[in-house]
Each structure stands twice: as C-alpha cells, then as structure tokens.
Design an enzyme around this catalytic site. Structure first.
Site, PDB file in Angstrom:
ATOM      1  N   ASP A 117       0.842  -1.190   0.000  1.00 17.42           N
ATOM      2  CA  ASP A 117       0.000   0.000   0.000  1.00 17.42           C
ATOM      3  C   ASP A 117       0.886   1.251   0.000  1.00 17.42           C
ATOM      4  O   ASP A 117       1.696   1.442   0.905  1.00 17.42           O
ATOM      5  CB  ASP A 117      -0.922  -0.011   1.222  1.00 17.42           C
ATOM      6  CG  ASP A 117      -2.006   1.044   1.109  1.00 17.42           C
ATOM      7  OD1 ASP A 117      -2.256   1.532  -0.019  1.00 17.42           O
ATOM      8  OD2 ASP A 117      -2.612   1.387   2.143  1.00 17.42           O
ATOM      9  N   HIS A 124      -3.037  14.147   0.899  1.00 15.75           N
ATOM     10  CA  HIS A 124      -3.240  13.264   2.052  1.00 15.75           C
ATOM     11  C   HIS A 124      -2.008  13.290   2.963  1.00 15.75           C
ATOM     12  O   HIS A 124      -2.129  13.446   4.182  1.00 15.75           O
ATOM     13  CB  HIS A 124      -3.517  11.830   1.576  1.00 15.75           C
ATOM     14  CG  HIS A 124      -3.550  10.825   2.686  1.00 15.75           C
ATOM     15  ND1 HIS A 124      -4.563  10.783   3.626  1.00 15.75           N
ATOM     16  CD2 HIS A 124      -2.678   9.831   3.020  1.00 15.75           C
ATOM     17  CE1 HIS A 124      -4.322   9.795   4.482  1.00 15.75           C
ATOM     18  NE2 HIS A 124      -3.193   9.201   4.141  1.00 15.75           N
ATOM     19  N   GLU A 190      -9.925   4.285   4.309  1.00 12.96           N
ATOM     20  CA  GLU A 190      -9.081   5.009   3.356  1.00 12.96           C
ATOM     21  C   GLU A 190      -9.540   4.624   1.955  1.00 12.96           C
ATOM     22  O   GLU A 190      -9.476   3.458   1.578  1.00 12.96           O
ATOM     23  CB  GLU A 190      -7.592   4.676   3.574  1.00 12.96           C
ATOM     24  CG  GLU A 190      -7.069   5.211   4.908  1.00 12.96           C
ATOM     25  CD  GLU A 190      -5.567   5.106   5.090  1.00 12.96           C
ATOM     26  OE1 GLU A 190      -4.945   4.257   4.401  1.00 12.96           O
ATOM     27  OE2 GLU A 190      -5.020   5.861   5.902  1.00 12.96           O
ATOM     28  N   GLU A 192      -9.104   4.220  -1.788  1.00 11.98           N
ATOM     29  CA  GLU A 192      -7.903   4.050  -2.604  1.00 11.98           C
ATOM     30  C   GLU A 192      -8.244   3.333  -3.911  1.00 11.98           C
ATOM     31  O   GLU A 192      -9.319   2.769  -4.062  1.00 11.98           O
ATOM     32  CB  GLU A 192      -6.854   3.217  -1.849  1.00 11.98           C
ATOM     33  CG  GLU A 192      -6.549   3.769  -0.450  1.00 11.98           C
ATOM     34  CD  GLU A 192      -5.308   3.181   0.173  1.00 11.98           C
ATOM     35  OE1 GLU A 192      -4.552   2.494  -0.544  1.00 11.98           O
ATOM     36  OE2 GLU A 192      -5.094   3.422   1.380  1.00 11.98           O
ATOM     37  N   ASP A 224      -8.810   0.687   2.624  1.00 12.98           N
ATOM     38  CA  ASP A 224      -7.777   0.271   3.581  1.00 12.98           C
ATOM     39  C   ASP A 224      -8.235   0.679   4.982  1.00 12.98           C
ATOM     40  O   ASP A 224      -7.881   1.739   5.496  1.00 12.98           O
ATOM     41  CB  ASP A 224      -6.449   0.958   3.197  1.00 12.98           C
ATOM     42  CG  ASP A 224      -5.338   0.679   4.199  1.00 12.98           C
ATOM     43  OD1 ASP A 224      -5.370  -0.373   4.860  1.00 12.98           O
ATOM     44  OD2 ASP A 224      -4.431   1.523   4.307  1.00 12.98           O
ATOM     45  N   ARG A 228      -6.967   4.035  13.918  1.00 10.21           N
ATOM     46  CA  ARG A 228      -6.011   5.122  14.130  1.00 10.21           C
ATOM     47  C   ARG A 228      -5.368   5.074  15.512  1.00 10.21           C
ATOM     48  O   ARG A 228      -4.210   5.491  15.667  1.00 10.21           O
ATOM     49  CB  ARG A 228      -6.701   6.478  13.945  1.00 10.21           C
ATOM     50  CG  ARG A 228      -7.283   6.686  12.568  1.00 10.21           C
ATOM     51  CD  ARG A 228      -6.222   6.633  11.493  1.00 10.21           C
ATOM     52  NE  ARG A 228      -6.797   6.850  10.165  1.00 10.21           N
ATOM     53  CZ  ARG A 228      -6.165   6.592   9.038  1.00 10.21           C
ATOM     54  NH1 ARG A 228      -4.938   6.090   9.063  1.00 10.21           N
ATOM     55  NH2 ARG A 228      -6.750   6.812   7.887  1.00 10.21           N
ATOM     56  N   THR A 248      -8.707  -5.459   4.582  1.00 14.98           N
ATOM     57  CA  THR A 248      -8.620  -4.524   3.457  1.00 14.98           C
ATOM     58  C   THR A 248      -9.666  -4.984   2.454  1.00 14.98           C
ATOM     59  O   THR A 248      -9.658  -6.150   2.045  1.00 14.98           O
ATOM     60  CB  THR A 248      -7.223  -4.569   2.798  1.00 14.98           C
ATOM     61  OG1 THR A 248      -6.227  -4.368   3.799  1.00 14.98           O
ATOM     62  CG2 THR A 248      -7.094  -3.511   1.719  1.00 14.98           C
ATOM     63  N   GLU A 349      -8.921  12.757   8.110  1.00 16.08           N
ATOM     64  CA  GLU A 349      -8.809  14.093   7.522  1.00 16.08           C
ATOM     65  C   GLU A 349     -10.149  14.824   7.529  1.00 16.08           C
ATOM     66  O   GLU A 349     -10.213  16.017   7.805  1.00 16.08           O
ATOM     67  CB  GLU A 349      -8.316  13.993   6.075  1.00 16.08           C
ATOM     68  CG  GLU A 349      -6.906  13.461   5.932  1.00 16.08           C
ATOM     69  CD  GLU A 349      -6.656  12.982   4.512  1.00 16.08           C
ATOM     70  OE1 GLU A 349      -6.188  13.776   3.691  1.00 16.08           O
ATOM     71  OE2 GLU A 349      -6.946  11.803   4.219  1.00 16.08           O
TER      72      GLU A 349
HETATM   73 CA    CA Z   1      -3.651   3.189   3.009  1.00 16.58          CA
END
Ligand code: CA
Length: 428
Positions: A117, A124, A190, A192, A224, A228, A248, A349
């Site tokens: 990844d 980002h 995430e 992606e 993904d 955190r 994932t 974010e």
């Molecule tokens: Ca990622």
C-alpha cells in the site's frame, strides 16, 4: 460503439468497460465472469462453445490463471468479447450465457499474492503531517523523491460486502499513563485505487516504468480500513502493522487498463525532478472520480487525477531492489485526497483527527466509525464514445468487536474461561 445488448444509461458497466470478476449462482462452483449492463457474462461455457484457446482459465475460482497469460491474451480476449457484444450474429449464443447480476454471489476476484500500500497523494500526506506533526514540515524529506509504501497482509484482503469486525489492540493516548487493550475507538477508512499484477517478474531484476502495461492487468477500488488509535501507538519506528492488517476490502470487478485508456491524463508536475528510474515518457495519471458514502450519505469526492505518484512509478519503486512480482500482487495507491476539504479520502482528515465532526444525512455527527456503520467507495472514469466506465463499488459494514482478552487486562494475564469468547462489551 453499437451493441445489440441493452445497457441502462446509468450502468457502471457499458460494453466499453467489460470488467472481470468471479461469481457463482446457488451451489455452483465460482468461476470467471464479465460484467456488462445488468448481467454477468458466463465466460467458461461461452469460451468452450467457441473453442477459445486457453478458455479453461475461466472455469477457475480466481482470475489468477487468466492474469498470468499476459497482455497478448488479455488483448485477444477483450477483442473477442467486444465482437460478441457488438455483432448481432452472436446474439443468440451470448444471450444463452448471460446471468442476471442481481442473482449472483460475487467472490474475491483474484488470489492476492503480495499486497503493498503506497502513500502517493500529496494532499493526504500533507494533511496527515499537519495533524500528527504540527510543528514540523508536513512532508517528510524523502516523500518528494520516491513513492513510499508499506507491505500489508494479503490474507486479510476481502471482497466488497464482507463485514469488518472492529479490531482490538493496544492503544495509548498522550494523556494515558500506560497502554490499555480493547476495541479500537478510532476506526477509519481510506479510499484508494488498487492495481492488479498479472505477469510476474524474475527475482533479481527490477521492473522499469515502461513495462507497466506488460505486468499490470487492471484496476479495482480499495478500502484500507485503519484503526487510528492502534496505528498511532505502534507505527514508530517500523510503520503500519495491526492498525491496518485486520481487513482490506476490494471491489469485485477488476477493470482492464484497456478500458481506462480514455481516462489517462498528465499527472501533477514533479518538482524536484525525480531520479531517472522514475521518469516516464507516457502520462499515467488517471482521471478517476471517487465517491465516499457514509451510511448512504456522500461525505467526500476524492479526485484520483491529483495523485502525485503514478502506478508505473509505484511498480518501478517496489521492484527497484530487484524484488520480484507475482501473479495476483495488489498494490494500492494510498488514500486519495484532493486539495479541497470535501475531497479527503479518510475520516481522519474529514474530521481533522476528531476535532471537526462530520454531519450525516440523519443529522447525527461522527468523527470515526460506529458499529453498524456502512461505508461505500465507488468510482468512475471517462470512457470511449462519451460513456462512463464504472469501477463499481467497495462496500463494508462495521461489526462489533469480538473475542480477545478482557479489556484492559495487563499483558500476559489470560482471561477466565467463562469470559470467552465474547468478552465484556466495548466501552461507550
Ligand atoms: Ca492506506
């Protein structure tokens, strides 16, 4: 391109797309199919009826044998499929092998070999830098010189629709005197884009940027999932580990690079100039429009064209040390975030590390994911003849944490037998 097949105007799968997946009906064994309009084209019997060379690869429960055949075969099969769906003379034959997409179960489309990844969105990376290292430069000194990545866990790559159990682990905030153990309280997504390798490379030989189309078959969507709190406590000094490896998710349809030719654009200018092995004469930015929906409410529209590092550069980077590629390798782009606040591809974010809650359609406010929340990442590209090429979607719902030691148990202390497997309820 004219087809006898009627495809709804808003379908992600016009005849210009023809993405590959693995499907089954009822108790039948999974096999390879191609999505077109509201249908799945059942390739194995069609290839048998037509006496297609190598057509047995479509009887397999994964795309890998087909992917391993390489670009000449990919091109030939695509040309054959385009002929089938555009020439009226094939209509009766093809119609007898169309299955309603609503009636099929979709499986993980390929057996994932290695999973890497990347971290290739400058927006980002700068956002994450500002959140976690407010007193430092947002980009680390290496970021503009090479596409950075970590190796993930291929065995926990799951197909869209698979529930994601909230991970447990160790976490420690700055205010905690000692680490605690329990379900993640900062579960994130995430958005992606993933690239699927078909043709392997030899150990000891790097793969140059120019060889991208020889090795990479196509594209899927990736979520993904990221815990955190686990990530923040474990990632120094070796990078992501348990905060990422629990799941994932990938979309079930792999869109061939050939279908994305009209979506190719020049990537952002790279300054300072990159080393020669990362230079490419061909533009490999991709104009993919992503969308992130949280419990049915669109919270972000990340533009993939803004990605700083391209897929050919990522391919060259991961083999620069002469590491080899395998059929079924998946390399993902990293979180796709654009320059605007509503183009960010992670909740980290979007909520600015929990400081700015996101309001959902039902009026509720969220910072990170709650049990039962569902996230859908979808994507589109401009296609030939003015159509839209859909990447489909990758969907996942958060399931409550399971099993594990009792929350907060000191390391090394086993739970009492009666406390397994459920453990106490998660806090809050
Ligand atoms: Ca990622």
């Amino acid at each position: 391109m004219k087809s006898w097949l009627s495809v709804p105007a808003d379908s992600p799968f016009p005849v210009q797309n023809l993405p590959y997946g693995v499907f089954s009906q009822g108790d039948e064994p999974p096999r390879v199919g191609v999505a077109v309009g509201d249908f799945v084209l059942d390739l194995a019997p069609l290839a048998a009826a037509e006496g297609l060379d190598g057509g047995h690869v479509f009887e397999e429960p994964s795309l890998n044998p087909f992917l391993a055949l390489g670009r000449p075969a990919w091109t030939a099969v695509r040309a054959w499929l385009l002929e089938l769906v555009t020439h009226e003379g094939y209509r009766d034959l093809v119609e007898s092998h169309l299955v309603d997409r609503a009636d099929v179960t979709l499986h993980l489309p390929f057996e994932v070999a290695d999973y890497v990844d990347f971290y290739s969105s400058r927006h980002h990376a700068e956002n994450v830098g500002r959140i976690f290292r407010p007193d430092a430069e947002p980009l680390t000194p290496n970021w503009l010189h090479q596409p950075l990545a970590y190796h993930g866990r291929s065995g926990t790559v799951v197909v869209s629709g698979t529930g994601v159990v909230r991970p447990r682990g160790q976490r420690k905030s700055a205010d905690d005197p000692a680490p605690t153990y329990g379900p993640s309280e900062r579960l994130d997504v995430e958005a992606e884009v993933g690239f699927v390798v078909g043709v392997p490379s030899r150990l000891g030989e790097p793969v140059p940027v120019e060889a991208f189309r020889d090795h990479v078959f196509g594209v899927c969507l990736v979520n993904d999932w990221s815990a955190r709190d686990l990530q923040a406590w474990e990632y120094v000094p070796l990078g992501p580990f348990l905060g990422k490896s629990f799941a994932t998710s990938v979309s079930p349809w792999v869109v061939p690079l050939d279908a994305l030719e009209p979506a190719r654009v020049a990537p952002p200018e790279q300054e300072p100039p990159v080393l020669p092995y990362l230079r490419s004469a061909e533009p490999w930015g991709l104009d993919l429009a992503l969308e992130v929906a949280w419990n049915g409410h669109v919270v972000s529209r990340p533009p993939f064209a803004s990605m700083y590092w391209t897929a050919p550069q990522q391919l060259a980077q991961q083999t620069l040390n002469c590491a080899s590629l395998r059929t079924g390798d998946l390399f993902a782009s990293g979180t796709v975030s654009g320059p605007e606040a509503d183009q960010r591809g992670s909740l980290l974010e979007l909520s600015w590390n929990g400081q700015q809650p996101v309001r959902l359609a039902d009026g509720s406010q969220r910072t990170f994911l709650e049990d039962g929340d569902e996230v859908v990442v979808s994507g589109w590209a401009p296609g030939a003849d003015g159509v839209r090429i859909g990447l489909g979607e990758v969907r996942g719902r958060v399931l409550p944490a399971r099993g594990g030691q009792p929350d907060g148990a000191p390391a090394g202390q086993l739970p009492a037998a009666g406390q397994r497997p459920g453990g106490p309820p998660p806090p809050g």
